[in-house]
Design a protein around this motif. Structure first.
Motif, PDB file in Angstrom:
ATOM      1  N   TYR A 142       0.821  -1.210   0.000  1.00 12.07           N
ATOM      2  CA  TYR A 142       0.000   0.000   0.000  1.00 12.07           C
ATOM      3  C   TYR A 142       0.862   1.271   0.000  1.00 12.07           C
ATOM      4  CZ  TYR A 142      -4.372  -2.557   0.508  1.00 12.07           C
ATOM      5  OH  TYR A 142      -5.455  -3.373   0.278  1.00 12.07           O
ATOM      6  N   ALA A 143       2.050   1.196   0.600  1.00 15.83           N
ATOM      7  CA  ALA A 143       2.954   2.351   0.559  1.00 15.83           C
ATOM      8  C   ALA A 143       3.352   2.665  -0.881  1.00 15.83           C
ATOM      9  CB  ALA A 143       4.191   2.084   1.403  1.00 15.83           C
ATOM     10  N   GLN A 144       3.506   1.615  -1.681  1.00 13.94           N
ATOM     11  CA  GLN A 144       3.920   1.787  -3.075  1.00 13.94           C
ATOM     12  C   GLN A 144       2.746   2.044  -4.019  1.00 13.94           C
ATOM     13  OE1 GLN A 144       6.008  -1.893  -3.758  1.00 13.94           O
ATOM     14  NE2 GLN A 144       7.942  -1.140  -2.887  1.00 13.94           N
ATOM     15  N   ASN A 145       1.551   1.549  -3.644  1.00 14.80           N
ATOM     16  CA  ASN A 145       0.437   1.563  -4.599  1.00 14.80           C
ATOM     17  C   ASN A 145      -0.861   2.186  -4.086  1.00 14.80           C
ATOM     18  OD1 ASN A 145       1.597  -0.329  -6.861  1.00 14.80           O
ATOM     19  ND2 ASN A 145       1.977  -1.419  -4.950  1.00 14.80           N
ATOM     20  N   GLY A 146      -0.989   2.353  -2.770  1.00 14.56           N
ATOM     21  CA  GLY A 146      -2.273   2.751  -2.192  1.00 14.56           C
ATOM     22  C   GLY A 146      -2.871   4.026  -2.754  1.00 14.56           C
ATOM     23  N   GLN A 147      -2.031   4.994  -3.100  1.00 15.32           N
ATOM     24  CA  GLN A 147      -2.550   6.293  -3.531  1.00 15.32           C
ATOM     25  C   GLN A 147      -3.097   6.290  -4.962  1.00 15.32           C
ATOM     26  OE1 GLN A 147       0.838   8.843  -2.695  1.00 15.32           O
ATOM     27  NE2 GLN A 147      -0.006   9.408  -0.688  1.00 15.32           N
ATOM     28  N   LYS A 148      -2.826   5.248  -5.724  1.00 20.63           N
ATOM     29  CA  LYS A 148      -3.280   5.247  -7.120  1.00 20.63           C
ATOM     30  C   LYS A 148      -4.680   4.676  -7.298  1.00 20.63           C
ATOM     31  CE  LYS A 148      -1.186   0.863  -8.665  1.00 20.63           C
ATOM     32  NZ  LYS A 148      -0.140   0.249  -9.516  1.00 20.63           N
ATOM     33  N   TYR A 149      -5.262   4.093  -6.229  1.00 22.14           N
ATOM     34  CA  TYR A 149      -6.564   3.433  -6.377  1.00 22.14           C
ATOM     35  C   TYR A 149      -7.721   4.351  -5.980  1.00 22.14           C
ATOM     36  CZ  TYR A 149      -3.726  -0.729  -6.879  1.00 22.14           C
ATOM     37  OH  TYR A 149      -2.796  -1.635  -7.313  1.00 22.14           O
ATOM     38  N   ASP A 150      -8.732   4.378  -6.835  1.00 20.19           N
ATOM     39  CA  ASP A 150      -9.981   5.048  -6.488  1.00 20.19           C
ATOM     40  C   ASP A 150     -10.788   4.183  -5.532  1.00 20.19           C
ATOM     41  OD1 ASP A 150     -10.000   7.449  -8.386  1.00 20.19           O
ATOM     42  OD2 ASP A 150      -9.623   5.790  -9.760  1.00 20.19           O
ATOM     43  N   TYR A 151     -10.751   2.867  -5.788  1.00 24.06           N
ATOM     44  CA  TYR A 151     -11.493   1.912  -4.954  1.00 24.06           C
ATOM     45  C   TYR A 151     -10.645   0.669  -4.731  1.00 24.06           C
ATOM     46  CZ  TYR A 151     -15.625   4.599  -6.413  1.00 24.06           C
ATOM     47  OH  TYR A 151     -16.532   5.598  -6.670  1.00 24.06           O
ATOM     48  N   VAL A 152     -10.807   0.076  -3.551  1.00 21.01           N
ATOM     49  CA  VAL A 152     -10.365  -1.295  -3.318  1.00 21.01           C
ATOM     50  C   VAL A 152     -11.635  -2.113  -3.144  1.00 21.01           C
ATOM     51  CG1 VAL A 152      -9.167  -2.887  -1.800  1.00 21.01           C
ATOM     52  CG2 VAL A 152      -8.152  -0.665  -2.328  1.00 21.01           C
ATOM     53  N   HIS A 153     -11.822  -3.052  -4.040  1.00 19.99           N
ATOM     54  CA  HIS A 153     -13.057  -3.836  -4.126  1.00 19.99           C
ATOM     55  C   HIS A 153     -12.780  -5.222  -3.555  1.00 19.99           C
ATOM     56  CE1 HIS A 153     -16.716  -4.984  -6.862  1.00 19.99           C
ATOM     57  NE2 HIS A 153     -16.766  -5.583  -5.685  1.00 19.99           N
TER      58      HIS A 153
END
Length: 371
Positions: free
Chosen positions: A83-94
């Motif tokens: 999430y540190a590397q990728n969390g900010q790019k997601y609009d939603y986690v489904h």
């Protein structure tokens, strides 16, 4: 601007949730939104190659972390890094699941990276009701959007008091693919040397406690007592397969059972079947039940499955309190007047709202994807 969605729910096995995720991926509009996939507890995922081929852009979409249940410390560290590397790019986690405990793959990271959480219930019961009840308040607190495949699945994951707040998303299928084919029927029956006058009872599902294969064998043995010209097709694999094979030998019915293994083109097997049998111990709204009805099969479901599975007049729901003999009698008696026109049912299922195109459209609305 394109929406970015992280899907949690794929595993290494072929199952209903996995099939739903694959279907909604390959019929999605990749110009408007696309998916990444977080998989836990394994280093491979079913449909991984097919999904990468669908996107065809060479981008990394699959990420793997240890199982939180088996190794919570290693899992948490891997999730924190991911999430540190990728969390900010997601609009939603489904999160597509049947267990509230899987919220650990989302929370507390959703607070730090401020993505919206979609919790999507795909099961009507589960292995750990106590654990489920512990995590249920967290799911309801963390989830920005709550989705479900049926009322029973809503009650299991969110609670009966949440029905008015949960949006039902039908487990849509490709009804064009799952339409009865006489050509496919003849090919599969020919491959297994099954004559046209042989009654074929079929089941497609993972060999697990949930699918209740022991009772399938008990029902089938009662059918054999009444009709010797019968075969049982069991499509799938799983942890209990060997046990079920041994059970069939003990019951002296193994010569009438064909263990088909995992099959990609399951639509051909539905066409080859005469009856679809699914006495599950629990379900939400099984995708295979929708597929079987789209193929025009008389279906026999346990009353542990959501009543919403009754999409066509071919669906029969039978109480699990009834014994194997009762199930067998009903199958035999109904078989005497089976409808020969199976080709019409794919359109009936589609009109009932179970087309994959309608399901994808519903998800686009959830994600805020505009036409």
């Amino acid at each position: 601007m394109k929406k970015k969605v992280l899907i949690i729910g794929l595993t290494e096995r072929m199952g209903g949730v996995e099939t739903f995720i694959y279907n909604t991926t390959r019929f999605s509009n990749k110009e408007k939104y696309d998916y990444d996939f977080l998989i836990h507890g394994t280093d491979e995922a079913i449909f991984q190659n097919e999904i990468n081929k669908f996107y065809g852009d060479g981008e990394k979409r699959f990420y793997f972390v240890p199982s939180f249940k088996k190794n919570p410390i290693a899992s948490y560290k891997a999730l924190k890094k991911f999430y540190a590397q990728n969390g900010q790019k997601y609009d939603y986690v489904h999160l597509e699941t049947g267990a509230t405990s899987e919220i650990v793959y989302v929370f507390p990271f959703s607070l730090k990276y401020n993505f919206k959480v979609i919790s999507h219930s795909h099961n009507g019961n589960g292995y750990s009701p106590i654990i489920n009840s512990i995590f249920k308040p967290i799911v309801n607190k963390v989830s920005d959007i709550e989705l479900s495949c049926s009322d029973e699945a809503t009650d299991w994951l969110f609670g009966t008091n949440r029905r008015s707040k949960v949006k039902i998303i039908n487990n849509g299928i490709d009804t064009n693919r799952f339409a009865y084919s006489d050509k496919q029927r003849k090919r599969i029956r020919g491959n297994y040397s099954i004559s046209e006058d042989t009654l074929v009872i079929g089941h497609i599902g993972r060999f697990s406690e949930q699918k209740n294969h022991v009772f399938i064998l008990e029902i089938f043995k009662e059918v054999v007592k009444r009709n010797k010209n019968v075969k049982l097709f069991l499509v799938g694999t799983g942890e209990l397969k060997k046990e079920i094979e041994n059970k069939a030998k003990m019951m002296n019915i193994e010569d009438k059972i064909i263990f088909c293994g995992v099959q990609e083109k399951t639509e051909e097997f539905y066409s080859a079947f005469d009856i679809f049998l699914m006495p599950s111990l629990y379900e939400g709204l099984p995708v295979v039940g929708v597929e079987a009805q789209s193929e025009g099969l008389p279906c026999y479901f346990s009353n542990n499955i959501s009543s919403q599975i009754k999409i066509t007049d071919n669906a029969n729901i039978i109480s699990m309190e009834k014994g194997a003999s009762y199930w067998a009698e009903k199958i035999i008696n109904d078989n005497k007047s089976l409808s020969q026109d199976r080709s019409k049912y794919s359109k009936i299922v589609s009109k009932a709202g179970y087309s994959i195109f309608g399901t994808v459209k519903e998800l686009e609305g959830v994600y805020g994807v505009e036409d």
